[in-house]
Design an enzyme around this catalytic site. Structure first.
Site, mmCIF file in Angstrom:
data_model
loop_
_atom_site.group_PDB
_atom_site.id
_atom_site.type_symbol
_atom_site.label_atom_id
_atom_site.label_comp_id
_atom_site.label_asym_id
_atom_site.label_seq_id
_atom_site.Cartn_x
_atom_site.Cartn_y
_atom_site.Cartn_z
ATOM 1 N N CYS A 1 0.805 -1.276 0.101
ATOM 2 C CA CYS A 1 -0.018 -0.129 0.022
ATOM 3 C C CYS A 1 0.913 1.238 -0.098
ATOM 4 O O CYS A 1 1.465 1.401 -0.940
ATOM 5 C CB CYS A 1 -0.950 0.083 1.135
ATOM 6 S SG CYS A 1 -2.289 1.085 0.875
ATOM 7 N N HIS B 1 -3.803 -4.472 -0.207
ATOM 8 C CA HIS B 1 -3.349 -5.366 1.081
ATOM 9 C C HIS B 1 -3.477 -6.673 0.931
ATOM 10 O O HIS B 1 -4.516 -7.351 1.227
ATOM 11 C CB HIS B 1 -4.415 -4.800 1.999
ATOM 12 C CG HIS B 1 -4.106 -3.413 2.466
ATOM 13 N ND1 HIS B 1 -2.892 -3.028 3.529
ATOM 14 C CD2 HIS B 1 -4.597 -2.226 2.117
ATOM 15 C CE1 HIS B 1 -3.059 -1.706 3.636
ATOM 16 N NE2 HIS B 1 -4.168 -1.164 2.620
ATOM 17 N N GLU C 1 -2.426 -8.907 2.946
ATOM 18 C CA GLU C 1 -2.718 -9.321 4.187
ATOM 19 C C GLU C 1 -4.021 -9.171 4.470
ATOM 20 O O GLU C 1 -4.760 -9.746 5.769
ATOM 21 C CB GLU C 1 -1.907 -8.719 5.404
ATOM 22 C CG GLU C 1 -2.208 -7.380 5.903
ATOM 23 C CD GLU C 1 -2.054 -6.195 4.939
ATOM 24 O OE1 GLU C 1 -1.579 -6.666 3.643
ATOM 25 O OE2 GLU C 1 -2.245 -5.029 4.989
#
Lengths: 205, 251
Positions: A78, A180, A182
């Site tokens: 990001c 993202h 994650e």
């Protein structure tokens, strides 16, 4: 061991949680020695470009990172991905790490909602170690208002929104994801896993 | 193309998922972490926890629930219910939530929205608006679980929260909630056209068609449902498949 670089910005724990889930050893650190000892680096980030660069510079880690990417992989996530570029134009003009040629500017809204937030599909334009097992059209989770303008040779994937949004980039050892991983479910975990395998293989040392 | 999101919501009390109809016969039905993982497997685009814990002591358990969920679920996690200060927000975000949803506290203290947006960023500030239809066809904002009519106009309030820095609006129709006749399309449209931030439609879905309807007929970016998924009447994957069949982008 993966070093998640801590410079006082962003949600580092979600990246750590994902690596823990994958069974990959990692440490959240701002210590140069730990970064030098790590097999790979992750640069996360949430916030504004200039503020984040100032924070990173005040840790004294910028020269360490620049030197370490000569021999080990780095993944920017990001804002961390945006910081890999030469310049950012969020609240003024700021220097980035300059690890990938290009600049970071506001998305051209073209009538779309800004920020670009939610799940968007990837158009993979160039395959590499990190895109392994990804399929065209796989969805990943984005939250951002700025994007990297760079040459096609550094772009591995884009997403269609208000314009062709730069989604995944690479330049040698340096990788970046605008989204993202994650927070991108299985697809995101697979991207992180690919990156970690790259680190473990030590191909880039 | 940006996908329309499907968000299952879980009511959590004292660290346990509860379900009940109209607050009658509420019973504990399971572990929020397990259920969040199940929704994640089904393809939920986001998970929402609504903390309905009544006691202050019980609230600490939510932080633990969030922490354990964030270790096992890798899609965005939104937590709402009883959040009334910057400290509450910080605690929940630190535990691993990606967004907080503020409802009554935002009406009582609108400054909380701007403070939260400045400190944590707009992307993690969701303002929940519970709206009820007035006789003249406009919509009023109600708070405290529908018990207090604030007299605020829902569309005006939506514009105001956007201006204050909210990153998203979770819009629940108190008229359609629990009725299962479909989302309130008129309300959803009125609000989604008045703001440029994403709007999550909530309240009233009872079948697959209600999901495609809300995306086809309004500017909603996401749809939230609780009991429908909870009582296993539909799975998230069935909803996604239906959306794709209708040509609506879904993950």
């Amino acid at each position: 061991m993966i070093a998640i670089i801590d410079y006082g910005a962003g949600n580092l724990f979600s990246v750590k949680n994902a690596l823990d889930f994958l069974g990959v050893e990692s440490v959240i650190t701002s210590d140069a020695a730990q970064i030098e000892a790590a097999d790979a680096l992750i640069l996360p980030g949430v916030g504004a470009f200039g503020d984040a660069m100032n924070r990173l510079e005040s840790t004294g880690l910028v020269p360490v990172i620049k030197q370490q990417v000569q021999k080990k992989p780095l993944l920017g996530i990001c804002l961390g991905m945006q910081m890999l570029f030469e310049k950012g134009f969020e609240f003024g003009e700021h220097d980035g790490l300059g690890l990938i040629p290009g600049k970071v500017r506001l998305l051209n809204a073209n009538g779309f909602k800004i920020p670009h937030m939610g799940w968007n599909s990837l158009n993979i334009t160039q395959e590499n170690a990190v895109t392994k097992n990804l399929a065209q059209g796989d969805y990943v989770y984005f939250v951002h208002s700025y994007m990297a303008d760079t040459l096609p040779q550094y772009i591995c994937a884009t997403s269609d929104y208000c314009e062709q949004v730069t989604a995944l980039v690479a330049n040698g050892n340096v990788y970046g994801a605008q989204f993202h991983p994650e927070k991108s479910g299985k697809v995101g975990l697979s991207i992180l896993k690919n990156f970690c395998e790259l680190a473990q293989k030590g191909e880039n040392k | 193309m940006l996908a329309k999101r499907i968000i299952p919501c879980l009511d959590v009390r004292d660290g346990k998922v509860v379900k009940g109809v109209n607050f009658v016969g509420i019973k504990e039905v399971g572990d929020p972490v397990e259920l969040a993982m199940e929704y994640d497997r089904q393809g939920a685009d986001e998970i929402c926890f609504l903390d309905i814990t009544a006691t202050h002591e019980g609230r600490g358990t939510m932080v633990d629930v969030v922490r354990r969920t964030a270790q096992n679920v890798f899609v965005p996690l939104t937590v709402g219910g009883g959040i009334s200060s910057v400290d509450d927000i910080r605690n929940i975000l630190r535990a691993g939530a990606d967004k907080v949803s503020i409802n009554s506290a935002a009406v009582r203290n609108p400054k909380l929205i701007s403070e939260a947006a400045e400190i944590f960023g707009s992307q993690c500030v969701v303002v929940a608006i519970d709206a009820k239809r007035r006789e003249d066809g406009s919509f009023t904002v109600v708070i405290s679980g529908g018990r207090i009519d604030t007299g605020l106009d829902a569309v005006q309030w939506a514009k105001q929260v956007q201006q204050l820095g909210a990153g998203e609006i979770l819009l629940t129709s108190m008229d359609t909630d629990g009725v299962k006749n479909g989302f309130d399309l008129e309300l959803t449209n009125a609000v989604s056209q008045a703001v440029t931030i994403p709007v999550i439609a909530s309240g009233g879905c009872g079948c697959l068609e209600h999901f495609s309807q809300v995306f086809e007929k309004t500017g909603a970016d996401a749809a939230l449902a609780a009991s429908l998924f909870h009582f296993k009447e539909l799975t998230v994957s069935q909803v996604k498949e239906h959306l794709r069949e209708c040509g609506i982008p879904a993950r």
